[in-house]
Design an enzyme around this catalytic site. Structure first.
Site, PDB file in Angstrom:
ATOM      1  N   CYS A 164       0.843  -1.193   0.000  1.00 53.25           N
ATOM      2  CA  CYS A 164       0.000   0.000   0.000  1.00 53.25           C
ATOM      3  C   CYS A 164       0.877   1.241   0.000  1.00 53.25           C
ATOM      4  O   CYS A 164       2.099   1.160   0.074  1.00 53.25           O
ATOM      5  CB  CYS A 164      -0.931   0.017   1.213  1.00 53.25           C
ATOM      6  SG  CYS A 164      -0.070   0.127   2.794  1.00 53.25           S
ATOM      7  N   CYS A 186      45.043 -17.652 -10.825  1.00 52.75           N
ATOM      8  CA  CYS A 186      45.391 -17.973  -9.447  1.00 52.75           C
ATOM      9  C   CYS A 186      44.419 -17.288  -8.492  1.00 52.75           C
ATOM     10  O   CYS A 186      43.569 -16.507  -8.915  1.00 52.75           O
ATOM     11  CB  CYS A 186      46.829 -17.532  -9.132  1.00 52.75           C
ATOM     12  SG  CYS A 186      47.033 -15.737  -9.205  1.00 52.75           S
ATOM     13  N   CYS A 193      44.176 -13.512  -8.640  1.00 51.26           N
ATOM     14  CA  CYS A 193      43.318 -12.983  -9.707  1.00 51.26           C
ATOM     15  C   CYS A 193      41.865 -12.934  -9.245  1.00 51.26           C
ATOM     16  O   CYS A 193      41.140 -11.977  -9.527  1.00 51.26           O
ATOM     17  CB  CYS A 193      43.419 -13.863 -10.957  1.00 51.26           C
ATOM     18  SG  CYS A 193      45.073 -14.011 -11.631  1.00 51.26           S
ATOM     19  N   ASP A 251       9.527  26.296 -33.172  1.00 54.17           N
ATOM     20  CA  ASP A 251      10.600  26.754 -34.040  1.00 54.17           C
ATOM     21  C   ASP A 251      10.089  26.593 -35.476  1.00 54.17           C
ATOM     22  O   ASP A 251       9.201  25.757 -35.717  1.00 54.17           O
ATOM     23  CB  ASP A 251      11.845  25.894 -33.788  1.00 54.17           C
ATOM     24  CG  ASP A 251      12.905  26.102 -34.857  1.00 54.17           C
ATOM     25  OD1 ASP A 251      13.291  27.266 -35.072  1.00 54.17           O
ATOM     26  OD2 ASP A 251      13.318  25.106 -35.485  1.00 54.17           O
TER      27      ASP A 251
END
Length: 816
Positions: free
Chosen positions: A16, A83, A86, A500
């Site tokens: 709600c 590894c 990493c 424009d």
């Protein structure tokens, strides 16, 4: 200082408008959150966050408040993992991305699993991992899609509703059947007896509350304990009070005052069943509010024929990069945005622009991803891919607009924040009042429970966002994009539309409009000779004449002795004829008499030129920037809506007035330099006039931003589009009328929803409290209150869904 970043996260267990207010409050308290807006219909929260924001803090805050975040789990393949170091590096790099909750890399299978609060952070994850030296590639997600999630939610609610109904029906028949049919009551008493009847009702009702109705208690009671009651709290209190009183009446009647030993098991069971039914119907309806986004997403094909090593190979669209050469066969969807390099075809762009007529595409033409190729084959070069494509931008715009919060919603939020506590207070006062003045304690309880149930503020919370979602989605289908959802409300209040001229009211480039030959010369002969001269010039007017000649299929002849005469025109020899093309002053200088009237061209805003062949006047030529075919009907439609129309242009007053007269424009502001358009807009806005400005060029961007609503022509520049609130995907000005129509329809729909939601509570809370009982002996039962409450939410969402079928008032046939 870094600008705030926008994130969108899913929020669950919102039931709600009170929940919305509390979720926003806890999110705004999180460090780094600048803005937090929660949308009940979309079940999302849009956050603007600073660099010190931590997604884990937001998740924890929502969990504590009882509105857990809907987290996204994404998997990637990772390169260069060799590894454990990493693993740590890539995890740290990705974890620093705003919106990421956690990142876990697996060295064994070279995969990275990321949990985030926003599904759209994937590009940031990819970038961060690559910078760390570990490029990642997204793995296709095998989790349920949003459609599937919504369908699963509706299926669960349906199952619970059916179970509750099956258990409630015997309770209702046993209790209410006796009230409605005296003979049935006597039969029950003579067979199983009142005690057994009540016991059966107790067992079945307890199962209803403990199984299908359990969600109301597990969510509502904790919210109540935190002094933050929501809709679930009201249902839990109402049904729980009815069950508790009835259970005491069944097992310990001596505790109650004499004459009050009765049961309301049917009320407790019916309350849960009807509210579950309402939630199921609401979930089904809400699932359809996002249809527009889903349709847009489905426009993008999964694969395309991409040139790889000299051959066209089926390739995943996600693997396409800018510069790839792609082939599209007849009937296929265009994969990404691009430019045609070979082939001719007609492309159906209606799903993007709303224009029903296919567009011819030849070499050099732009293609939009998601559109449908016709009968020809096309080869094109990819210019925009991934999140940069027009389709992706449209989806993003629509999604942003659907999550917007209109100014009108602020009032709703302020009311609903205190609404539930106020209802609980009214319920307590109702019970106290009827204990003092009423016939019995059970009477007071019934009235108090009815107040609790009837006043759940679901409808108020859904009134605005559902209409926004459906309205902006329907607008997108008609080629109108609301980049900012707030423009929905503002556009509906606009009194003046300013345009424009060049590229907006007109086509934006000069065209040959009149070519009248004189003195016996033939039209095609003169046009061929004049165009042969003008082909040597780069002036836009010269280009218009050359285009007209080529459109007539004329072959041009290279001229001899071409001379450009500055300020006058041009002179050349073509096929042995001396040709002069230029203004009237060139004819005067060369002593060639102009003995025909030509003032009509100037009055029409056209530039008159003259052509002479071998010293004799051969033709009078008019060149102008033509008015778009749709401009006149669009402006007439705006007038029919009671709006005034203005034109702001850099043209001289005479030309501007000529255009204005043809289009029946009310106000003209001519000779405006590019940097003066903002001042021109401000002059139109005098006396508080709400003004929309429609433009397409770079020089229109400041005016688009300065107006109350900026409307950009989608065929215009990216800068103009970025500055606008609304984007028309086609250059047809009927889109302005369609945008106004959709905004007015959506706002009317929102007001209908709010009127129903507030009016429903204002009317029925007093009825539930029993104010009409002394006069009409009328008291609303809790069961009927539950049905009315469920109906109110379903009504609001269903009413919003009507916007899916709103038609554009101006169609192709409406053009002049």
């Amino acid at each position: 200082m870094n600008d705030p970043q926008t994130l969108t996260l899913g929020v669950t267990q919102l039931s709600c408008a009170s929940c919305v207010g509390r979720a926003e409050t806890v999110l705004r308290a999180v460090t780094g959150v600048v803005v937090a807006d929660v949308n009940l219909a979309a079940e999302t929260a849009k956050l603007q966050v600073s660099p010190d924001f931590a997604a884990t803090d937001a998740v924890a805050a929502l969990d504590t408040a009882g509105y857990p975040a809907a987290l996204n789990t994404t998997r990637f393949t990772v390169e260069n993992l060799s590894c454990a170091s990493c693993v740590g590096r890539v995890e740290r790099a990705v974890s620093d991305v705003p919106g990421v909750v956690s990142a876990a890399a697996n060295l064994a299978n070279d995969e990275l699993t990321v949990v985030s609060i926003d599904a759209h952070v994937t590009p940031s994850i990819t970038t961060a991992a690559a910078k760390a030296g570990y490029p990642v590639t997204l793995i296709a997600d095998d989790h349920p899609a949003p459609d599937d999630t919504k369908a699963a939610e509706a299926a669960t609610l349906k199952q619970m509703t059916v179970i509750a109904a099956m258990l409630t029906l015997p309770v209702f028949i046993l209790e209410m059947g006796g009230h409605m049919i005296p003979a049935f009551h006597h039969w029950v008493m003579s067979t199983i007896g009142m005690g057994t009847s009540w016991t059966v009702q107790f067992v079945l009702t307890t199962i209803v509350l403990a199984w299908p109705g359990r969600q109301f208690f597990t969510k509502g009671i904790p919210a109540l304990a935190k002094a933050a009651p929501d809709m679930n709290s009201l249902v839990a209190l109402g049904s729980g009070a009815a069950w508790t009183f009835s259970t005491v009446a069944l097992f310990a009647p001596a505790i109650l005052p004499d004459g009050t030993q009765t049961v309301y098991f049917e009320a407790a069971a019916v309350i849960v069943t009807l509210i579950l039914l309402g939630r199921y119907l609401e979930a089904r309806a809400k699932g359809r509010t996002g249809d527009a986004i889903r349709k847009l997403v489905k426009l993008s094909p999964q694969t395309a024929l991409v040139e790889r090593d000299g051959t066209f190979t089926p390739t995943d669209v996600d693997s396409i990069i800018t510069g790839d050469v792609i082939q599209t066969r007849p009937g296929e969807r265009i994969a990404v945005d691009g430019t045609v390099t070979a082939g001719t075809s007609y492309v159906d762009e209606s799903m993007i622009t709303g224009e029903p007529v296919p567009v011819e595409k030849t070499t050099g033409a732009a293609l939009v991803g998601g559109t449908i190729n016709g009968n020809g084959a096309l080869t094109y070069t990819a210019t925009k891919v991934g999140a940069d494509t027009t389709l992706a931008q449209i989806i993003r715009m629509v999604s942003d607009a659907q999550g917007a919060k209109l100014p009108i919603q602020d009032l709703v939020n302020r009311i609903t924040l205190w609404f539930v506590p106020a209802v609980m207070a009214i319920a307590c006062l109702t019970i106290i009042a009827w204990l003092v003045f009423g016939p019995s304690f059970s009477f007071a309880l019934v009235a108090g429970v009815a107040v609790l149930i009837i006043a759940c503020p679901c409808a108020m919370g859904l009134a605005t966002p559902t209409s926004i979602m459906v309205g902006t989605g329907r607008a997108a289908e008609l080629g109108v994009l609301f980049r900012r959802g707030t423009a929905l409300q503002t556009l509906s209040q606009v009194q003046t539309v300013a345009f424009d001229k060049t590229g907006t009211l007109t086509k934006g480039r000069p065209e040959l409009t009149d070519f009248e030959t004189l003195n016996g010369f033939r039209h095609d002969d003169v046009l061929r000779l004049v165009a042969s001269v003008e082909a040597q010039s780069e002036h836009p007017i010269a280009a218009a004449i050359v285009r007209a000649a080529k459109a007539h299929g004329l072959t041009l002849t290279p001229p001899d002795d071409f001379t450009a005469i500055t300020g006058y025109g041009a002179k050349a020899t073509v096929a042995g004829h001396e040709i002069l093309v230029g203004a009237d002053r060139l004819m005067a200088r060369e002593q060639i008499a102009i003995d025909v009237p030509h003032t009509k061209f100037g009055e029409q805003g056209k530039s008159p030129l003259y052509a002479a062949i071998d010293g004799k006047l051969a033709a009078i030529i008019a060149v102008a920037d033509p008015i778009k075919p749709s401009s006149k009907t669009a402006i007439a439609a705006l007038h029919d809506l009671g709006l005034s129309v203005a034109m702001i242009t850099g043209d001289n007053a005479a030309t501007a007035q000529a255009i204005a007269s043809q289009l029946n424009i009310d106000t003209v502001v001519p000779e405006v330099l590019p940097d003066g358009k903002v001042a021109a807009i401000q002059s139109v806005q005098q006396n508080g006039t709400q003004t929309a400005f429609v433009g397409d060029g770079i020089n229109d961007a400041p005016a688009l931003a300065a107006s109350d609503v900026g409307i950009a022509i989608g065929t215009g520049t990216d800068i103009a589009i970025e500055a606008a609130d609304v984007v028309l995907m086609s250059g047809d000005l009927r889109g302005v009328v369609n945008a106004l129509h959709l905004s007015q329809k959506t706002m009317r729909n929102i007001k209908q929803n709010l009127f129903w939601a507030f009016g429903y509570n204002a009317l029925l809370i007093p009825v539930a409290a029993g104010v009409f009982y002394p006069l009409f002996n009328l008291l609303l039962s809790p069961a009927l209150a539950a049905g009315a409450m469920a109906l109110s939410s379903v009504f609001v969402v269903t009413n919003a869904l009507r916007l899916r079928w709103v038609n554009a008032p101006m169609t192709e046939d409406a053009r002049s």
